[in-house]
Design an enzyme around this catalytic site. Sequence first.
Site, mmCIF file in Angstrom:
data_model
loop_
_atom_site.group_PDB
_atom_site.id
_atom_site.type_symbol
_atom_site.label_atom_id
_atom_site.label_comp_id
_atom_site.label_asym_id
_atom_site.label_seq_id
_atom_site.Cartn_x
_atom_site.Cartn_y
_atom_site.Cartn_z
ATOM 1 N N LYS A 1 5.835 -4.019 -3.009
ATOM 2 C CA LYS A 1 5.170 -3.178 -4.022
ATOM 3 C C LYS A 1 4.204 -2.162 -3.395
ATOM 4 O O LYS A 1 4.010 -1.083 -3.950
ATOM 5 C CB LYS A 1 4.456 -4.038 -5.072
ATOM 6 C CG LYS A 1 3.156 -4.682 -4.627
ATOM 7 C CD LYS A 1 1.967 -4.188 -5.404
ATOM 8 C CE LYS A 1 0.641 -4.727 -4.976
ATOM 9 N NZ LYS A 1 0.430 -5.575 -3.857
ATOM 10 N N LYS B 1 0.260 -3.260 3.240
ATOM 11 C CA LYS B 1 -0.789 -2.420 2.620
ATOM 12 C C LYS B 1 -1.235 -1.350 3.621
ATOM 13 O O LYS B 1 -1.404 -0.180 3.271
ATOM 14 C CB LYS B 1 -1.982 -3.275 2.186
ATOM 15 C CG LYS B 1 -1.606 -4.287 1.110
ATOM 16 C CD LYS B 1 -2.813 -5.076 0.634
ATOM 17 C CE LYS B 1 -2.375 -6.369 -0.041
ATOM 18 N NZ LYS B 1 -1.326 -6.216 -1.051
ATOM 19 N N GLY C 1 -1.430 -9.323 -6.877
ATOM 20 C CA GLY C 1 -1.136 -10.564 -7.607
ATOM 21 C C GLY C 1 -2.341 -11.092 -8.366
ATOM 22 O O GLY C 1 -2.192 -11.628 -9.474
ATOM 23 N N ASN C 2 -3.539 -10.925 -7.808
ATOM 24 C CA ASN C 2 -4.709 -11.510 -8.470
ATOM 25 C C ASN C 2 -5.094 -10.757 -9.741
ATOM 26 O O ASN C 2 -5.918 -11.230 -10.506
ATOM 27 C CB ASN C 2 -5.903 -11.592 -7.506
ATOM 28 C CG ASN C 2 -6.388 -10.229 -7.069
ATOM 29 O OD1 ASN C 2 -5.589 -9.336 -6.806
ATOM 30 N ND2 ASN C 2 -7.687 -10.053 -7.016
ATOM 31 N N LYS D 1 11.996 -12.350 3.067
ATOM 32 C CA LYS D 1 10.916 -12.333 2.068
ATOM 33 C C LYS D 1 11.033 -13.566 1.165
ATOM 34 O O LYS D 1 12.010 -13.712 0.415
ATOM 35 C CB LYS D 1 11.046 -11.053 1.228
ATOM 36 C CG LYS D 1 10.171 -11.010 0.005
ATOM 37 C CD LYS D 1 8.697 -10.865 0.344
ATOM 38 C CE LYS D 1 7.842 -10.903 -0.929
ATOM 39 N NZ LYS D 1 6.417 -10.969 -0.615
#
Length: 299
Positions: free
Chosen positions: A203, A265, A11-12, A120
């Site tokens: 993602k 992740k 996102g960043n 989510k």
Amino acid sequence: MGERVLIALGGNAMTAPDGSASPRDQQAAVEAAILQVRVLIDAGRDVVLTHGNGPQVGNLLLKNQLAASVVPPVPLDWCGAQTQATIGTLIMNALGGRAATVVTRTLVDARDPAFEDPVKPIGRYFTEAEARRFEKLGQNWRRFERGWRRVVASPEPLEILDADAATALIAAGFTVVAAGGGGVPVVRQADGSLAGVEAVVDKDLAAALLAQAVRAEVLIIATDVPNAVVGYGGPDPRPIGRISADELRVLHAAGHFAGGSMGPKVEAALRFVAGGGRQAVITSLEHIANDDVGTRVER
Ligand code: ADP
Ligand code: MG
């Protein structure tokens, strides 16, 4: 051809440091991210890209809602497809040269248990009164610390359906952007056709599948922290550097990595290495070209 590296931009890489997502903020963030990516390309790596889309989908949902009396709202899978196109365009402009974005569908199972228990959170925070109004329209909403948020299913990605198109473009010399936002979630219907569903695919988990499908040797998950950490937020945080998949699996099972952020992740890194990937790296964007930093998982 150099080592193939799949980079998943978090996102960043797509919003300003404070989370602002004006078009100008998004363009500046993507340009800064691609400067880091370029270091790897210039070092001879064969780079493939994917990216998140949380803030962008949040913006689209709000527009849908505010304009509902004038323009029919579009489903969540359409919002995913739209953000793949816009973010993909920003990335292609920043890359220059031969770049292509593949609008990508991700196959999920209609019987995935996530559809029974949507957890989510997506979009912005609302008041309870607003949340109740949307619940009457069939949506699921939950109370969080900062207010109410819509929750949707985040089913397991089974297959990146358009990975072959990505592979063909990579072979033709394009720097490819694919599976943005985890891919547009689709299910296979009884007659064999595909249909989009109101869900979002993680993602990072999609990135692990895409990396395998395009035969990447390295998966880099670029986020906003330099390492996955044991004891995160506690009195004695311990950043993880080089680690074997077996050791990381033990820490993951012990609950060191928060669901919805670092957990997927770590899960993606483990799956990629278990599937034959050489190395999975979790680190911050500014360190993706620095071999001495980051959580580096190998078999
Ligand atoms: P992205 O947009 O890159 O996917 P996320 O916010 O989903 O980023 O995940 C990164 C965040 O995970 C970090 O900013 C950190 O706050 C959080 N986090 C949760 N648990 C851990 C952990 N054990 N180690 C490091 N970061 C963690
Ligand atoms: Mg995330």
